[in-house]
Scaffold this active site. Structure first.
Site, short mmCIF file in Angstrom:
data_model
loop_
_atom_site.label_atom_id
_atom_site.label_comp_id
_atom_site.label_asym_id
_atom_site.label_seq_id
_atom_site.Cartn_x
_atom_site.Cartn_y
_atom_site.Cartn_z
N LYS A 1 0.87 -1.19 0.00
CA LYS A 1 0.00 0.00 0.00
C LYS A 1 0.90 1.23 0.00
O LYS A 1 2.06 1.17 0.41
CB LYS A 1 -0.86 -0.02 1.28
CG LYS A 1 -2.10 0.82 1.22
CD LYS A 1 -3.30 0.07 0.66
CE LYS A 1 -4.49 1.01 0.56
NZ LYS A 1 -5.69 0.35 0.05
N GLY B 1 -19.81 7.65 5.48
CA GLY B 1 -18.91 7.93 4.35
C GLY B 1 -19.57 7.56 3.05
O GLY B 1 -19.66 6.38 2.70
N VAL B 2 -20.06 8.57 2.31
CA VAL B 2 -20.70 8.29 1.02
C VAL B 2 -19.83 8.86 -0.10
O VAL B 2 -20.21 9.79 -0.81
CB VAL B 2 -22.17 8.78 0.94
CG1 VAL B 2 -23.11 7.71 1.46
CG2 VAL B 2 -22.38 10.09 1.70
N HIS C 1 -16.77 7.30 -3.11
CA HIS C 1 -16.82 6.45 -4.29
C HIS C 1 -17.52 5.12 -4.02
O HIS C 1 -18.31 4.65 -4.82
CB HIS C 1 -15.40 6.16 -4.80
CG HIS C 1 -14.78 7.35 -5.47
ND1 HIS C 1 -13.85 8.15 -4.85
CD2 HIS C 1 -14.98 7.88 -6.69
CE1 HIS C 1 -13.51 9.12 -5.67
NE2 HIS C 1 -14.17 8.99 -6.80
N VAL C 2 -17.20 4.50 -2.90
CA VAL C 2 -17.79 3.19 -2.61
C VAL C 2 -19.12 3.34 -1.87
O VAL C 2 -20.12 2.72 -2.24
CB VAL C 2 -16.82 2.31 -1.78
CG1 VAL C 2 -17.45 0.95 -1.50
CG2 VAL C 2 -15.49 2.14 -2.51
P1 NAD Z 1 -13.63 8.17 -0.78
O1 NAD Z 1 -12.58 9.12 -0.32
O2 NAD Z 1 -14.21 8.34 -2.13
O3 NAD Z 1 -14.84 8.17 0.26
C1 NAD Z 1 -14.66 8.27 1.64
C2 NAD Z 1 -15.75 9.20 2.14
O4 NAD Z 1 -15.70 9.22 3.57
C3 NAD Z 1 -15.60 10.63 1.65
O5 NAD Z 1 -16.82 11.09 1.11
C4 NAD Z 1 -15.19 11.39 2.92
O6 NAD Z 1 -15.65 12.71 2.91
C5 NAD Z 1 -15.87 10.56 4.00
N1 NAD Z 1 -15.31 10.69 5.33
C6 NAD Z 1 -14.01 10.83 5.69
N2 NAD Z 1 -13.92 10.90 7.03
C7 NAD Z 1 -15.19 10.81 7.51
C8 NAD Z 1 -15.76 10.80 8.82
N3 NAD Z 1 -15.01 10.94 9.91
N4 NAD Z 1 -17.10 10.66 8.93
C9 NAD Z 1 -17.89 10.54 7.85
N5 NAD Z 1 -17.40 10.52 6.58
C10 NAD Z 1 -16.08 10.68 6.43
O7 NAD Z 1 -13.03 6.72 -0.58
P2 NAD Z 1 -13.59 5.35 -1.16
O8 NAD Z 1 -12.81 4.97 -2.35
O9 NAD Z 1 -15.07 5.41 -1.19
O10 NAD Z 1 -13.14 4.34 0.01
C11 NAD Z 1 -13.85 4.31 1.23
C12 NAD Z 1 -13.19 3.29 2.15
O11 NAD Z 1 -13.22 2.01 1.53
C13 NAD Z 1 -11.72 3.59 2.46
O12 NAD Z 1 -11.44 3.13 3.77
C14 NAD Z 1 -10.98 2.72 1.46
O13 NAD Z 1 -9.69 2.39 1.90
C15 NAD Z 1 -11.88 1.51 1.43
N6 NAD Z 1 -11.76 0.74 0.21
C16 NAD Z 1 -11.97 1.34 -0.99
C17 NAD Z 1 -11.84 0.60 -2.15
C18 NAD Z 1 -12.10 1.19 -3.51
O14 NAD Z 1 -12.19 0.44 -4.49
N7 NAD Z 1 -12.21 2.51 -3.63
C19 NAD Z 1 -11.49 -0.76 -2.08
C20 NAD Z 1 -11.33 -1.35 -0.82
C21 NAD Z 1 -11.46 -0.59 0.31
#
Ligand code: NAD
Length: 350
Positions: free
Chosen positions: A80, A184-185, A187-188
């Site tokens: 990572k 957290g809304v 990408h995922v």
């Molecule tokens: P992202 O940055 O698009 O979304 C994260 C969201 O969480 C953002 O909207 C952010 O504003 C919000 N956030 C941050 N801190 C917060 C808090 N304290 N309270 C409420 N909301 C908060 O990231 P993502 O790609 O959606 O990934 C989300 C999680 O899933 C991460 O932990 C990431 O490591 C994990 N993940 C993502 C993927 C992927 O394919 N993108 C794959 C595996 C795991």
């Protein structure tokens, strides 16, 4: 404290501190274990308070990738990267190019991809300086929709399938009418909200930024609540989809959900949290099992496969979780412990 003495060091194979004066890039790349294959894992950009916080994050994340790849049945190891800085204000194309050059110094032992704060276009910029990137193109789309290489849709679908399996195990029913709180809304989380809405669940959402919240409310009928409220809502499922440590010593006694199933990496602040959840009768879907959709997608895009195989592989996340839940119920162990032991039996050298 030396890196070797760091409590999260966990026998990492390699940790590199990367600094590019010209672009201001400060990053850490960690490769945990390559027994099964090269360390595949996304690059996160986050406004860490200090480098110690960034180091802790990258070490925990890369170790999680080793366990994730093993449980997803991939011939991949765990690695990572984290970039220290605010992705909204500090990111530049030159900085991403410098990051690509650092990734290239690993000569394929580390393969990077998107994570929080890093987009497909950032990885494409890195990819101009190294071939060791994933998540930049899609040969196969698991649901037929146009795809640009971003693994988030596959991650969200895997989380949805896994969440369904958890609800079936805990309640013996489907998602119709179930209440789910998504923290957290992004990408995922937002894509998960869409799947859950279509399956008939009622949603509560919280985020620190308004974009995703507005869409969840307007498009999926979600109720927006504050980040201080979301953990303790009296709902069926809590889905942590922000960053790590969603379940910690400060909030664990307030959690009212019966199931915890979400996308975030490193949801448990410590192993102890997993044991407490089990004692409280809260079914926890181990994070690195339920959120493996992204690396499964990247793996298929980088090999000869097809859309059906990719979709079937994503759906096996539900079956793997059901096996973990059953074994935990039989043995009385925490689900996180069961998953750790299953993963270790695959990636550790005998
Ligand atoms: P992202 O940055 O698009 O979304 C994260 C969201 O969480 C953002 O909207 C952010 O504003 C919000 N956030 C941050 N801190 C917060 C808090 N304290 N309270 C409420 N909301 C908060 O990231 P993502 O790609 O959606 O990934 C989300 C999680 O899933 C991460 O932990 C990431 O490591 C994990 N993940 C993502 C993927 C992927 O394919 N993108 C794959 C595996 C795991």
């Amino acid at each position: 404290m030396s890196v070797f003495d760091h409590p999260e060091f966990a026998s990492h194979e390699q940790v590199a501190f990367c600094h590019d004066e010209e672009t201001g890039l400060k990053a850490i790349i960690a490769v945990h274990n390559t027994h099964l294959g090269p360390g595949l894992g996304g690059c996160r950009m986050w406004n860490y308070a200090n480098s110690h916080e960034a180091l802790t994050d990258v070490l925990r994340l890369s170790k999680g990738m080793t366990y994730k790849a093993a449980m997803a049945g991939l011939e991949q190891g765990g690695g990572k990267a984290v970039i220290i800085g605010d992705p909204r204000n500090h990111k530049t194309a030159d900085m991403m190019a410098a990051m690509g050059r650092f990734v290239d110094t690993f000569k394929g032992k580390y393969i990077t991809a998107e994570d929080s704060g890093i987009s497909v276009s950032d990885i494409l910029t890195m990819g101009q300086h190294t071939e060791h990137v994933g998540g930049t193109f899609s040969k196969y789309s698991f649901d037929g929709s146009p795809a640009d290489g971003n693994p988030a849709p596959a991650t969200a679908y895997g989380v949805f399938v896994g969440l369904q399996a958890a609800v079936r195990h805990r309640f013996g029913s489907d998602l119709s009418g179930k209440t789910v709180a998504i923290k957290g809304v992004g990408h995922v989380g937002l894509r998960l909200a869409e799947h859950l809405y279509k399956a008939g669940a009622r949603l509560f959402v919280a985020d620190i930024f308004p974009e995703g919240l507005d869409r969840a409310v307007n498009e999926y009928g979600a109720t927006a609540v504050s980040v201080d409220e979301i953990d303790a809502l009296d709902v069926d499922v809590f889905a942590p989809c922000a960053l790590g440590n969603a379940i910690n010593a400060d909030n664990i006694s307030n959690i009212n959900a019966k199931v915890i199933a979400g996308a975030a990496n490193n949801q448990l602040a410590s192993d102890e949290m997993g044991k407490i959840l089990a004692q409280k009768g809260i079914l926890y879907a181990p994070d690195y099992v339920i959120n493996a959709g992204g690396i499964i997608d990247i793996f298929h895009q980088r090999t000869e496969s097809n859309a059906e195989n990719l979709k079937a592989h994503l759906e096996r996340i539900g079956e793997t979780l059901s096996r973990i839940f059953d074994q935990a119920a039989e043995t009385g162990q925490a689900t996180a412990q069961v998953a750790d032991e299953m993963a270790e039996s695959r990636f550790q050298k005998s």
